[in-house]
Structure formats: structure tokens, C-alpha cells
Write a protein that holds these residues in place. Structure first.
Motif, PDB file in Angstrom:
ATOM      1  N   THR A 227       0.767  -1.254   0.036  1.00  0.00           N
ATOM      2  CA  THR A 227      -0.100   0.010   0.061  1.00  0.00           C
ATOM      3  C   THR A 227       1.035   1.338  -0.002  1.00  0.00           C
ATOM      4  OG1 THR A 227      -1.644  -1.231   1.161  1.00  0.00           O
ATOM      5  CG2 THR A 227      -1.927   1.181   1.313  1.00  0.00           C
TER       6      THR A 227
ATOM      7  N   TRP B  56      -5.281  -4.880   1.287  1.00  0.00           N
ATOM      8  CA  TRP B  56      -5.303  -4.187  -0.109  1.00  0.00           C
ATOM      9  C   TRP B  56      -5.708  -2.894   0.132  1.00  0.00           C
ATOM     10  CZ3 TRP B  56      -8.301  -7.766   2.302  1.00  0.00           C
ATOM     11  CH2 TRP B  56      -9.590  -7.647   2.516  1.00  0.00           C
TER      12      TRP B  56
ATOM     13  N   TRP C 237      -8.301   1.397  -4.017  1.00  0.00           N
ATOM     14  CA  TRP C 237      -7.298   0.136  -4.443  1.00  0.00           C
ATOM     15  C   TRP C 237      -7.931   0.019  -6.004  1.00  0.00           C
ATOM     16  CZ3 TRP C 237      -9.400  -4.761  -4.247  1.00  0.00           C
ATOM     17  CH2 TRP C 237      -8.580  -5.827  -4.619  1.00  0.00           C
TER      18      TRP C 237
END
Length: 152
Positions: free
Chosen positions: A47, A61, A74
């Protein structure tokens, strides 16, 4: 990151990269790999733009309790990357996220298809559906690339 960190690239060996953005350099690397017949699987490794950074920042995520690194963000980032990579037949796959794992010793961690709050199976499915919606021939393109690699 709008600029390349000092010392990350030896511009004496790579003068054509001087003054370019990290994304432009990334795309040049992908193209260079394709030019010599190397298949590329694009990977969302972390990330935060750093080496690992620990599970607290890179286990999921998205970044929990962040307005910047959200699940929607994302998916949006994947859609942007897919758009930039479209038309590059040597890009043969997308690894949606590397090593999904708990973000701390006491954290619940991601779920795996049971409908939990942090359900990786659901999130990956949503992202994959968004990618295929943007590029309907995506699965076919990846399948054809794999068949070509097996033949060659």
C-alpha cells in the motif's frame, strides 16, 4: 510519489530516465521487458510506496481508517493501471495483492469468503469484475498469452 528518490537510479547508465516520473519509468520497464520477450505479471505489492513497511501498513489491500488508501481507491488504482497497460500483449496477468495478512498481532485479519468486514475474497472479486467490465477481453487476452508462452 511524483519524483524518483535520489540515488534510486544511476542516470549515468540510464540517461533516458532522467526527469521522468516513477510511473513513466515503470511503464518503460514493462515495455523493455516485452521488447525482449519477457512476460509481465503486474503486482500490487504494498500500500505504501516502501519496502514492506510492516503488516500494519501493508497487510491489507487498503489502509484501515484512512481516507486516502481506501478499498475503492485500490480498485480505482487497478483500473488506472489496467488502462495504462492495455495494448501491451506481454502483460499476462494481474496479481491483485501480495500476501494479504493480518495487520497486527491482535487484529482479526482478512476473511476468506465468509462475508467478513475485511473479506479478501469479496474484495478481489469486486476488483476483478471492475477490471473485466473496463476491458471485457481481459480474460481472453491473458488466456491467449499463457497459451502462447506454453507453445514457445
Amino acid at each position: 510519489d511524483p519524483e524518483v528518490h535520489a540515488g534510486a537510479i544511476d542516470y549515468n547508465l540510464n540517461p533516458g530516465l532522467c526527469g521522468r516520473t516513477p510511473l513513466d519509468i515503470y511503464l518503460r520497464v514493462v515495455d523493455s521487458l516485452g521488447a525482449v520477450g519477457v512476460a509481465v505479471v503486474v503486482n500490487n505489492h504494498t500500500t505504501m510506496g516502501a519496502w514492506s513497511g510492516g503488516p500494519g501498513e501493508n497487510g491489507l489491500w487498503f489502509l484501515e481508517d484512512s481516507d486516502v488508501y481506501t478499498e475503492d481507491g485500490w480498485i480505482g488504482d487497478w483500473l488506472r493501471m489496467a488502462s495504462l497497460l492495455e495494448g501491451r500483449p506481454h502483460v499476462v496477468g494481474y496479481d491483485l495483492r501480495n500476501e494479504v495478512r493480518p495487520t497486527g498481532i491482535l487484529s482479526q485479519g482478512p476473511g476468506w469468503g465468509q462475508g467478513e468486514t475485511l473479506d479478501w475474497c469479496i474484495a478481489a472479486g469486486e476488483c476483478a469484475r471492475a477490471l473485466v467490465s473496463q476491458e471485457p477481453t481481459l480474460g481472453q487476452r491473458f488466456w491467449q498469452c499463457q497459451a502462447r508462452i506454453r507453445r514457445d
